[in-house]
Design a protein around this motif. Structure first.
Motif, PDB file in Angstrom:
ATOM      1  N   MET A   1      -1.095 -14.169 -25.728  1.00  0.00           N
ATOM      2  CA  MET A   1      -1.906 -14.363 -26.834  1.00  0.00           C
ATOM      3  C   MET A   1      -2.063 -15.991 -27.059  1.00  0.00           C
ATOM      4  N   ILE A   2      -3.270 -16.457 -27.190  1.00  0.00           N
ATOM      5  CA  ILE A   2      -3.203 -17.774 -27.697  1.00  0.00           C
ATOM      6  C   ILE A   2      -3.357 -18.148 -29.271  1.00  0.00           C
ATOM      7  N   GLU A   3      -2.211 -18.674 -29.677  1.00  0.00           N
ATOM      8  CA  GLU A   3      -2.158 -18.977 -31.254  1.00  0.00           C
ATOM      9  C   GLU A   3      -1.564 -20.144 -31.425  1.00  0.00           C
ATOM     10  N   GLY A   4      -2.225 -21.193 -31.885  1.00  0.00           N
ATOM     11  CA  GLY A   4      -1.753 -22.304 -32.503  1.00  0.00           C
ATOM     12  C   GLY A   4      -0.998 -23.215 -31.256  1.00  0.00           C
ATOM     13  N   PRO A   5      -0.535 -24.456 -31.806  1.00  0.00           N
ATOM     14  CA  PRO A   5       0.130 -25.090 -30.892  1.00  0.00           C
ATOM     15  C   PRO A   5       1.515 -24.720 -30.454  1.00  0.00           C
ATOM     16  N   LEU A   6       1.561 -25.275 -28.982  1.00  0.00           N
ATOM     17  CA  LEU A   6       2.694 -24.907 -28.191  1.00  0.00           C
ATOM     18  C   LEU A   6       4.015 -25.187 -29.110  1.00  0.00           C
ATOM     19  N   PRO A   7       5.169 -24.324 -29.031  1.00  0.00           N
ATOM     20  CA  PRO A   7       6.271 -24.668 -29.717  1.00  0.00           C
ATOM     21  C   PRO A   7       6.818 -26.167 -29.471  1.00  0.00           C
ATOM     22  N   GLY A   8       7.163 -26.833 -30.478  1.00  0.00           N
ATOM     23  CA  GLY A   8       7.668 -28.255 -30.451  1.00  0.00           C
ATOM     24  C   GLY A   8       6.523 -29.306 -30.519  1.00  0.00           C
ATOM     25  N   GLU A   9       5.385 -28.833 -30.225  1.00  0.00           N
ATOM     26  CA  GLU A   9       4.259 -29.783 -30.411  1.00  0.00           C
ATOM     27  C   GLU A   9       3.679 -30.047 -31.846  1.00  0.00           C
ATOM     28  N   LYS A  10       3.650 -31.211 -32.352  1.00  0.00           N
ATOM     29  CA  LYS A  10       3.205 -31.493 -33.533  1.00  0.00           C
ATOM     30  C   LYS A  10       1.969 -32.710 -33.664  1.00  0.00           C
ATOM     31  N   PRO A  11       1.166 -32.615 -34.549  1.00  0.00           N
ATOM     32  CA  PRO A  11       0.335 -33.735 -34.505  1.00  0.00           C
ATOM     33  C   PRO A  11       1.131 -35.124 -35.169  1.00  0.00           C
ATOM     34  N   VAL A  12       0.952 -36.025 -34.523  1.00  0.00           N
ATOM     35  CA  VAL A  12       1.819 -37.355 -35.068  1.00  0.00           C
ATOM     36  C   VAL A  12       0.881 -38.584 -35.112  1.00  0.00           C
ATOM     37  N   LEU A  13       1.028 -39.152 -35.930  1.00  0.00           N
ATOM     38  CA  LEU A  13       0.107 -40.442 -36.380  1.00  0.00           C
ATOM     39  C   LEU A  13       0.941 -41.620 -35.743  1.00  0.00           C
ATOM     40  N   HIS A  14       0.419 -41.971 -34.855  1.00  0.00           N
ATOM     41  CA  HIS A  14       0.955 -43.354 -33.958  1.00  0.00           C
ATOM     42  C   HIS A  14       0.130 -44.548 -34.204  1.00  0.00           C
ATOM     43  N   VAL A  15       1.049 -45.644 -34.317  1.00  0.00           N
ATOM     44  CA  VAL A  15       0.481 -46.946 -34.428  1.00  0.00           C
ATOM     45  C   VAL A  15       1.034 -47.837 -33.200  1.00  0.00           C
ATOM     46  N   TYR A  16      -0.058 -48.459 -32.503  1.00  0.00           N
ATOM     47  CA  TYR A  16       0.284 -49.309 -31.504  1.00  0.00           C
ATOM     48  C   TYR A  16       0.176 -50.604 -31.707  1.00  0.00           C
ATOM     49  N   ASP A  17       1.115 -51.473 -31.876  1.00  0.00           N
ATOM     50  CA  ASP A  17       0.970 -53.114 -32.115  1.00  0.00           C
ATOM     51  C   ASP A  17       0.509 -53.626 -30.792  1.00  0.00           C
ATOM     52  N   LEU A  18      -0.432 -54.287 -30.932  1.00  0.00           N
ATOM     53  CA  LEU A  18      -1.027 -55.015 -29.687  1.00  0.00           C
ATOM     54  C   LEU A  18      -0.144 -56.047 -29.543  1.00  0.00           C
ATOM     55  N   LYS A  19       0.351 -56.830 -30.483  1.00  0.00           N
ATOM     56  CA  LYS A  19       1.068 -57.954 -30.634  1.00  0.00           C
ATOM     57  C   LYS A  19       2.323 -57.783 -29.988  1.00  0.00           C
ATOM     58  N   GLU A  20       2.887 -56.847 -30.810  1.00  0.00           N
ATOM     59  CA  GLU A  20       4.329 -56.427 -30.319  1.00  0.00           C
ATOM     60  C   GLU A  20       4.310 -55.814 -29.086  1.00  0.00           C
ATOM     61  N   ARG A  21       3.176 -54.985 -28.727  1.00  0.00           N
ATOM     62  CA  ARG A  21       3.577 -54.089 -27.575  1.00  0.00           C
ATOM     63  C   ARG A  21       4.234 -52.836 -27.750  1.00  0.00           C
ATOM     64  N   LYS A  22       3.956 -52.405 -28.901  1.00  0.00           N
ATOM     65  CA  LYS A  22       5.019 -51.261 -29.434  1.00  0.00           C
ATOM     66  C   LYS A  22       4.358 -50.147 -29.994  1.00  0.00           C
ATOM     67  N   ASP A  23       4.655 -49.144 -29.671  1.00  0.00           N
ATOM     68  CA  ASP A  23       4.085 -47.791 -30.294  1.00  0.00           C
ATOM     69  C   ASP A  23       5.166 -47.199 -31.229  1.00  0.00           C
ATOM     70  N   GLU A  24       4.565 -47.022 -32.358  1.00  0.00           N
ATOM     71  CA  GLU A  24       5.498 -46.331 -33.505  1.00  0.00           C
ATOM     72  C   GLU A  24       4.990 -45.052 -33.773  1.00  0.00           C
ATOM     73  N   LYS A  25       5.649 -44.035 -34.081  1.00  0.00           N
ATOM     74  CA  LYS A  25       5.303 -42.734 -34.685  1.00  0.00           C
ATOM     75  C   LYS A  25       5.446 -43.104 -36.350  1.00  0.00           C
ATOM     76  N   VAL A  26       4.551 -42.948 -36.834  1.00  0.00           N
ATOM     77  CA  VAL A  26       4.377 -43.108 -38.438  1.00  0.00           C
ATOM     78  C   VAL A  26       4.582 -41.969 -39.195  1.00  0.00           C
ATOM     79  N   LEU A  27       3.923 -40.703 -38.634  1.00  0.00           N
ATOM     80  CA  LEU A  27       3.918 -39.487 -39.587  1.00  0.00           C
ATOM     81  C   LEU A  27       3.899 -38.384 -38.568  1.00  0.00           C
TER      82      LEU A  27
END
Lengths: 44, 276
Positions: A1-27
């Protein structure tokens, strides 16, 4: 049965800083988001 | 909605229109959005503090989706920007200059004329989405994507030095354990192309060799900090179309299912969808 996201998968807001070259999970577990004009505020 | 204090405000005060995809102008004075007040989805602008609506487009079959919003931001300070619209045509706009132009379908020579959106999904022979740029001065449309690539959602950075976009270039075939099928998961990434030939790549190799911080005096450091804090002045975009995609490089983030992203100053935000 296909139902919702796979276990452990969550939508995450990422912000990548081009200057610092770093990806951060914000939310985790968000639906959609929109930023203010100056990018300093966001609505979820 | 005020960021800190105050009530939510109904800016448009309409009960008979589907209004969506709002976006700010870079100066925060105007809001662009889509509306079907005339019967088809069109792009409109209105003062952010309230005021009369100005409908900028007159599509017979409506306009495309979210890209309109993001691209209108670039529109304020760029002469070259693009938005997908219905009817397999192009809208190119500097919306906050209240200047919009539709390119007739006949000017599109190959591929699928879209910056994103699904309205034109069936128009390309290979079902791939490509990025077109249209110069509102020369009225010339150029496909900058390789026809084999599935590129979409182009966005200029506020300084007008790069064009970022989403592309499904990651191959992540996953075999089923129960049948002879392959699913390709998390194919998308964000790519950044420098607009000018010879410009430094945002992800060029770095080296601290020979750069002694101790050799700089305090005045130099203060000048550097001031320079970094200064906002770039809006200016017309200058784009070397030749080799634009050859200059694109992947942002070093894991492959994911990214459908939208935002570029603000030096920050690129995105929210990948979880695998289902």
């Amino acid at each position: 049965m296909i139902e919702g996201p796979l276990p452990g998968e969550k939508p995450v807001l990422h912000v990548y800083d081009l200057k610092e070259r770093k990806d951060e999970k914000v939310l985790e577990d968000l639906g959609s988001y929109a930023l203010s004009a100056d990018g300093k505020e966001g609505a979820l | 909605m005020p960021a800190e204090h105050g009530n939510t405000r109904d800016l448009t005060q309409t009960s008979n229109a589907d209004e969506d995809h709002p976006t700010w102008s870079p100066d925060g004075k105007t809001i662009a959005y889509t509306t079907d007040i005339s019967g088809e989805q069109q792009i409109a602008v209105r003062p952010a503090e309230g005021g009369a609506e100005k409908i900028l487009t007159h599509f017979e079959r409506g306009s495309s989706t979210r890209r309109g919003g993001r691209q209108t931001q670039s529109g304020l300070h760029s002469r070259t920007t693009s938005i997908a619209c219905g009817g397999c045509r192009w809208l190119v706009a500097s919306l906050f200059r209240s200047h919009a132009t539709c390119i007739p379908k006949s000017t599109i020579t190959r591929g699928r004329p879209t910056g994103a959106g699904s309205h034109t999904a069936s128009s390309a022979p290979n079902q791939q989405s490509g990025i077109w740029l249209y110069n509102t001065e020369t009225r010339k449309a150029s496909l900058v994507s390789d026809p084999r690539s599935n590129d979409f959602q182009p966005a200029f950075d506020p300084a007008g030095s790069t064009c970022s976009f989403i592309s499904t270039r990651h191959e992540n075939p996953t075999f089923s354990r129960t049948e002879f099928n392959i699913a390709t998961l998390k194919m998308t990434g964000i790519y950044v192309a420098t607009l000018k030939r010879g410009a430094a790549s945002p992800f060029a190799p770095q080296s601290d060799e020979g750069v002694g911080e101790g050799r700089k005096d305090e005045k130099d450091r203060k000048d550097e900090r001031k320079k970094e804090d200064r906002k770039p002045e809006p200016k017309p975009l200058e784009i070397d179309l030749d080799g634009l995609m050859a200059r694109s490089v992947p942002m070093p983030i894991p492959p994911a299912d990214i459908s939208t992203f935002d570029v603000r100053d030096e920050k690129v935000s995105n929210s990948p969808a979880p695998a289902r």
